[in-house]
Scaffold this active site. Structure first.
Site, PDB file in Angstrom:
ATOM      1  N   THR A 131     -12.137  15.116 -41.477  1.00  0.00           N
ATOM      2  CA  THR A 131     -11.213  14.010 -41.719  1.00  0.00           C
ATOM      3  C   THR A 131     -11.357  13.439 -43.123  1.00  0.00           C
ATOM      4  O   THR A 131     -10.379  13.322 -43.870  1.00  0.00           O
ATOM      5  CB  THR A 131     -11.411  12.901 -40.676  1.00  0.00           C
ATOM      6  OG1 THR A 131     -11.118  13.425 -39.366  1.00  0.00           O
ATOM      7  CG2 THR A 131     -10.475  11.733 -40.937  1.00  0.00           C
ATOM      8  N   ASP A 217      -3.555   6.151 -35.155  1.00  0.00           N
ATOM      9  CA  ASP A 217      -4.685   5.521 -35.858  1.00  0.00           C
ATOM     10  C   ASP A 217      -4.464   5.513 -37.367  1.00  0.00           C
ATOM     11  O   ASP A 217      -5.390   5.775 -38.147  1.00  0.00           O
ATOM     12  CB  ASP A 217      -5.990   6.278 -35.540  1.00  0.00           C
ATOM     13  CG  ASP A 217      -6.284   6.359 -34.064  1.00  0.00           C
ATOM     14  OD1 ASP A 217      -5.819   5.491 -33.303  1.00  0.00           O
ATOM     15  OD2 ASP A 217      -6.975   7.312 -33.639  1.00  0.00           O
ATOM     16  N   ARG A 279      -6.580   0.397 -31.224  1.00  0.00           N
ATOM     17  CA  ARG A 279      -7.628   0.704 -30.260  1.00  0.00           C
ATOM     18  C   ARG A 279      -8.966   0.716 -31.005  1.00  0.00           C
ATOM     19  O   ARG A 279      -9.015   0.982 -32.207  1.00  0.00           O
ATOM     20  CB  ARG A 279      -7.369   2.043 -29.559  1.00  0.00           C
ATOM     21  CG  ARG A 279      -7.234   3.255 -30.496  1.00  0.00           C
ATOM     22  CD  ARG A 279      -6.969   4.514 -29.700  1.00  0.00           C
ATOM     23  NE  ARG A 279      -6.842   5.704 -30.552  1.00  0.00           N
ATOM     24  CZ  ARG A 279      -6.846   6.953 -30.099  1.00  0.00           C
ATOM     25  NH1 ARG A 279      -6.971   7.177 -28.798  1.00  0.00           N
ATOM     26  NH2 ARG A 279      -6.729   7.972 -30.923  1.00  0.00           N
ATOM     27  N   TRP A 281     -12.334   1.954 -32.473  1.00  0.00           N
ATOM     28  CA  TRP A 281     -12.999   3.214 -32.805  1.00  0.00           C
ATOM     29  C   TRP A 281     -14.498   2.976 -32.929  1.00  0.00           C
ATOM     30  O   TRP A 281     -14.942   2.078 -33.651  1.00  0.00           O
ATOM     31  CB  TRP A 281     -12.432   3.753 -34.113  1.00  0.00           C
ATOM     32  CG  TRP A 281     -13.047   5.051 -34.565  1.00  0.00           C
ATOM     33  CD1 TRP A 281     -13.476   6.079 -33.785  1.00  0.00           C
ATOM     34  CD2 TRP A 281     -13.295   5.453 -35.916  1.00  0.00           C
ATOM     35  NE1 TRP A 281     -13.970   7.104 -34.554  1.00  0.00           N
ATOM     36  CE2 TRP A 281     -13.872   6.746 -35.865  1.00  0.00           C
ATOM     37  CE3 TRP A 281     -13.068   4.847 -37.158  1.00  0.00           C
ATOM     38  CZ2 TRP A 281     -14.238   7.445 -37.024  1.00  0.00           C
ATOM     39  CZ3 TRP A 281     -13.434   5.541 -38.303  1.00  0.00           C
ATOM     40  CH2 TRP A 281     -14.003   6.826 -38.242  1.00  0.00           C
TER      41      TRP A 281
END
Length: 366
Positions: A131, A217, A279, A281
């Site tokens: 990522t 996200d 949300r 992480w």
């Protein structure tokens, strides 16, 4: 693109299109994909120019950054002429106070982009990028500023069904005291990764009059980030139930300030009630990553439903995170038992200044 050509002393003052506002912008002024940046022009001195031909000092953004001096204590300005710069860009920690300014009339006139994803194989065969490694632009230099340009990750999900790890970062930040004015951030999953050098290190970033788009996200990380007068656009993934999450904060429990969205517009072409505001992480299942997000004084479209927050895989409940709203409006600004609201007294001290000041009293507009 070609590299640098020999340059002499740069002394000419260049007229650059900058994002200068006499007053704080409103949410309606956010830079959308086709909006013009008609906020006036100012003559500033450029230390280097980047352009698609040899009339500029450099033909790549990275070459200009490589040529910039180390250890600056005042801005070093790099002017980017209109064009698309398809390259991976890295701002090292040894080069603080770099400023990138697009000289076009609109932010979309200057585009810095690349197309790596998490699962894209590295050219040397040593695995995939991951990522962080997928980022088109990585900023490790403190006191960085960007104005009037576009950062993008153009990874084509449909063209690469063989790649299942599709996180594709447009910009990764790990430095402190960063300013983005009138900047567009384009991507799909994990567009804007606002992070720091370690879990217990606070890094601050200010986004003003910006445009951020993505689906899953697409604003995430553990940094402290303030979004003022921005458009936050959720792309549809074609689902009738879940078209993704705007944020995925991993704020350290020791840091009271994660992401603040104020006077922003949350927009989408996704079906009603199919997008979540965020949300929590927990990287590597870190129990001390207690995400913090506040959305206040903003307009929210109908794509956000009565339940605006979602659990994260691995059993991490959104109710254990620090998620809240205050004084929002619009068809998606619902007040339900699943959407915690701050009281006026609680909201009073949750301001951009409170989020960004830190121990050094930093103000990005000073």
């Amino acid at each position: 693109m070609r590299g640098a050509r020999p340059t002499g002393t740069l002394t000419a003052a260049l007229a650059l299109a900058t994002v200068l506002a006499a007053a704080l912008p409103t949410a309606a002024s956010a830079v959308g994909p086709d909006d013009r940046l008609d906020r006036g022009h100012a003559a500033v001195r450029a230390d280097a120019t980047v352009g698609p031909d040899r009339r500029a000092d450099f033909t790549t953004v990275q070459a200009a950054i490589d040529a910039a001096p180390e250890g600056r204590t005042s801005p070093w300005v790099i002017a980017l002429r209109p064009g698309t710069y398809h390259e991976v860009v890295k701002v090292p920690a040894t080069k603080p106070f770099l400023t990138l300014v697009g000289t076009g009339r609109r932010a979309q006139d200057v585009v810095v982009s690349y197309d790596n994803a998490n699962g894209t194989p590295k050219p040397d065969g040593s695995g995939t990028h991951g990522t962080s490694g997928s980022a088109s632009v990585t900023i490790d230099g403190a006191d960085f500023t960007a104005r009037n340009l576009t950062f993008a990750n153009t990874f084509d999900e449909a063209a690469h069904p063989e790649i299942t790890n599709r996180q594709a970062v447009a910009v990764l930040t790990r430095a402190d005291r960063l300013v983005f004015d009138g900047v567009r951030f384009l991507g799909n999953q994990d567009t804007l990764y606002v992070n720091s050098t370690a879990a217990d290190v606070v890094a601050r970033a200010s986004f003003r009059d910006c445009y951020v788009e993505g689906d899953v996200d697409f604003v995430f990380g553990r940094a402290t980030a303030v979004f003022e007068g921005c458009e936050i656009r959720s792309l549809t993934r074609g689902s009738t139930t879940n078209n993704g999450y705007v944020t995925a904060p991993s704020t350290s429990v020791a840091n009271p300030y994660g992401f603040l969205f104020t006077r922003c517009r949350f927009t989408s072409d996704a079906p009603d009630g199919t997008v979540f505001l965020g949300r929590p992480w927990h990287p590597s299942n870190d129990p001390n990553a207690i995400g913090q997000v506040l959305v206040r004084d903003s307009w929210i479209g109908a794509h956000v439903g009565g339940t605006a927050w979602s659990d994260f895989s691995g059993g991490w409940s959104w109710r254990d995170a620090r998620f809240a709203e205050h004084a929002n409006r619009g068809p998606g600004a619902l007040v339900t038992d699943d959407r915690p609201q701050l009281t006026p007294a609680e909201a009073k001290d949750r301001t951009p200044r409170a989020y960004l000041a830190g121990a050094d009293g930093w103000s990005p507009r000073r």
